[in-house]
Write an enzyme that holds these catalytic residues in place. Sequence first.
Site, mmCIF file in Angstrom:
data_model
loop_
_atom_site.group_PDB
_atom_site.id
_atom_site.type_symbol
_atom_site.label_atom_id
_atom_site.label_comp_id
_atom_site.label_asym_id
_atom_site.label_seq_id
_atom_site.Cartn_x
_atom_site.Cartn_y
_atom_site.Cartn_z
ATOM 1 N N SER A 173 0.841 -0.932 -0.037
ATOM 2 C CA SER A 173 0.156 -0.028 0.277
ATOM 3 C C SER A 173 0.724 1.298 -0.166
ATOM 4 O O SER A 173 1.669 1.403 0.885
ATOM 5 C CB SER A 173 -0.968 -0.065 1.077
ATOM 6 O OG SER A 173 -1.347 1.184 1.169
ATOM 7 N N HIS A 223 -1.265 -1.210 -4.134
ATOM 8 C CA HIS A 223 -2.439 -0.982 -3.482
ATOM 9 C C HIS A 223 -2.775 0.662 -3.235
ATOM 10 O O HIS A 223 -1.629 1.092 -2.820
ATOM 11 C CB HIS A 223 -2.582 -1.693 -2.268
ATOM 12 C CG HIS A 223 -3.887 -1.820 -1.674
ATOM 13 N ND1 HIS A 223 -5.112 -2.505 -1.969
ATOM 14 C CD2 HIS A 223 -4.538 -0.794 -0.658
ATOM 15 C CE1 HIS A 223 -6.165 -2.469 -1.243
ATOM 16 N NE2 HIS A 223 -5.951 -1.156 -0.194
ATOM 17 N N ASP A 277 -4.832 3.376 -1.832
ATOM 18 C CA ASP A 277 -5.901 3.700 -0.902
ATOM 19 C C ASP A 277 -6.378 5.304 -1.219
ATOM 20 O O ASP A 277 -5.609 6.164 -0.880
ATOM 21 C CB ASP A 277 -5.582 3.960 0.452
ATOM 22 C CG ASP A 277 -5.357 2.438 0.885
ATOM 23 O OD1 ASP A 277 -6.187 1.665 0.895
ATOM 24 O OD2 ASP A 277 -4.187 1.916 1.405
ATOM 25 N N MET A 312 -8.873 8.063 -0.078
ATOM 26 C CA MET A 312 -9.978 8.444 0.999
ATOM 27 C C MET A 312 -10.346 9.981 0.881
ATOM 28 O O MET A 312 -9.634 10.820 0.444
ATOM 29 C CB MET A 312 -8.928 8.389 2.347
ATOM 30 C CG MET A 312 -8.356 6.993 2.606
ATOM 31 S SD MET A 312 -7.322 7.193 4.176
ATOM 32 C CE MET A 312 -6.545 5.586 4.351
ATOM 33 N N HIS A 325 -8.526 1.132 -3.985
ATOM 34 C CA HIS A 325 -9.447 0.894 -2.974
ATOM 35 C C HIS A 325 -10.126 2.018 -2.500
ATOM 36 O O HIS A 325 -9.573 2.997 -2.164
ATOM 37 C CB HIS A 325 -8.668 0.275 -1.558
ATOM 38 C CG HIS A 325 -9.641 0.268 -0.364
ATOM 39 N ND1 HIS A 325 -8.837 -0.209 0.818
ATOM 40 C CD2 HIS A 325 -10.815 0.183 -0.224
ATOM 41 C CE1 HIS A 325 -9.890 -0.335 1.721
ATOM 42 N NE2 HIS A 325 -11.103 -0.089 1.138
ATOM 43 N N MET A 348 -12.270 4.504 -0.465
ATOM 44 C CA MET A 348 -13.021 4.546 0.788
ATOM 45 C C MET A 348 -13.678 6.065 0.852
ATOM 46 O O MET A 348 -13.351 7.075 1.394
ATOM 47 C CB MET A 348 -11.814 4.651 2.022
ATOM 48 C CG MET A 348 -11.310 3.100 1.935
ATOM 49 S SD MET A 348 -9.969 3.215 3.490
ATOM 50 C CE MET A 348 -8.626 3.194 2.360
ATOM 51 N N MET A 363 -11.249 -5.729 5.731
ATOM 52 C CA MET A 363 -10.613 -4.507 6.620
ATOM 53 C C MET A 363 -10.289 -5.189 8.032
ATOM 54 O O MET A 363 -11.284 -5.617 8.666
ATOM 55 C CB MET A 363 -11.446 -3.346 6.871
ATOM 56 C CG MET A 363 -11.513 -2.457 5.633
ATOM 57 S SD MET A 363 -10.031 -2.037 4.654
ATOM 58 C CE MET A 363 -9.200 -1.148 5.935
ATOM 59 N N ASP A 407 -6.641 -6.136 4.444
ATOM 60 C CA ASP A 407 -6.149 -4.889 4.291
ATOM 61 C C ASP A 407 -6.113 -4.473 5.823
ATOM 62 O O ASP A 407 -7.026 -4.132 6.532
ATOM 63 C CB ASP A 407 -6.839 -3.969 3.638
ATOM 64 C CG ASP A 407 -6.102 -2.560 3.330
ATOM 65 O OD1 ASP A 407 -5.223 -2.334 4.127
ATOM 66 O OD2 ASP A 407 -6.957 -1.728 2.601
#
Length: 217
Positions: free
Chosen positions: A8, A33, A35, A37, A66, A68, A137, A175
């Site tokens: 990540s 990965h 992330d 957000m 991913h 979020m 998660m 994750d």
Amino acid sequence: MSVKIAPSILASDFANLQKEIEMLNASEADYIHVDIMDGVFVPNISFGIPVTEAVNKHAKKPLDVHLMIVNPDQYLEAFKNAGAAIISVHYEACDHLHRTLQGIKQLGCKAGVAINPHTSVELLKDVINDIDLVCIMSVNPGFGGQKFIENTYKKVKKLKEIIIEAGAHTEIEIDGGVNEKNAPLLRAAGADVLVAGSFVFSSADPIETIKELKKIQ
């Protein structure tokens, strides 16, 4: 087949992101990965579409994106165009999950669903054959470096049962808080993909750390 590793970049050195991506290219990592957000769905803001595009420019590994974020459907095409190979949306953020999964697949990406620690894997039963990857998660989403939640092992085992019973080909990704101690236990429980952030990027030799994780059968 050995476990897949998805470092990540949330834990990487943002000031030297190109160098970090080149390091991952040279490693045995399977995915990168990413992330995303929004500061709404999770209490943190990471990065978005321009940074994903910049990462993709240098990446030689598939981008595992991913989301979020709230209203993920609005941004699916943008992240596909930014380079995503896998797009995971949160179960908790989708009013019409089946429609969202179909939308991801129509874009030519693999469709993933992420679930928070409090969300039961049983809720995915009716769409499991439509999901390419379930991201469990194992910490509360929003920040890197958190402590691993032990109940994750039970969730992985139960999800594996659901996948086998349905005759699905869904991969299980973990994750949060993954390290050398829990990685073999997660693999034994049925995990296929391990996201590792701080454990990889804070190590003295990230390439060697990834290599060691890849040895887990």
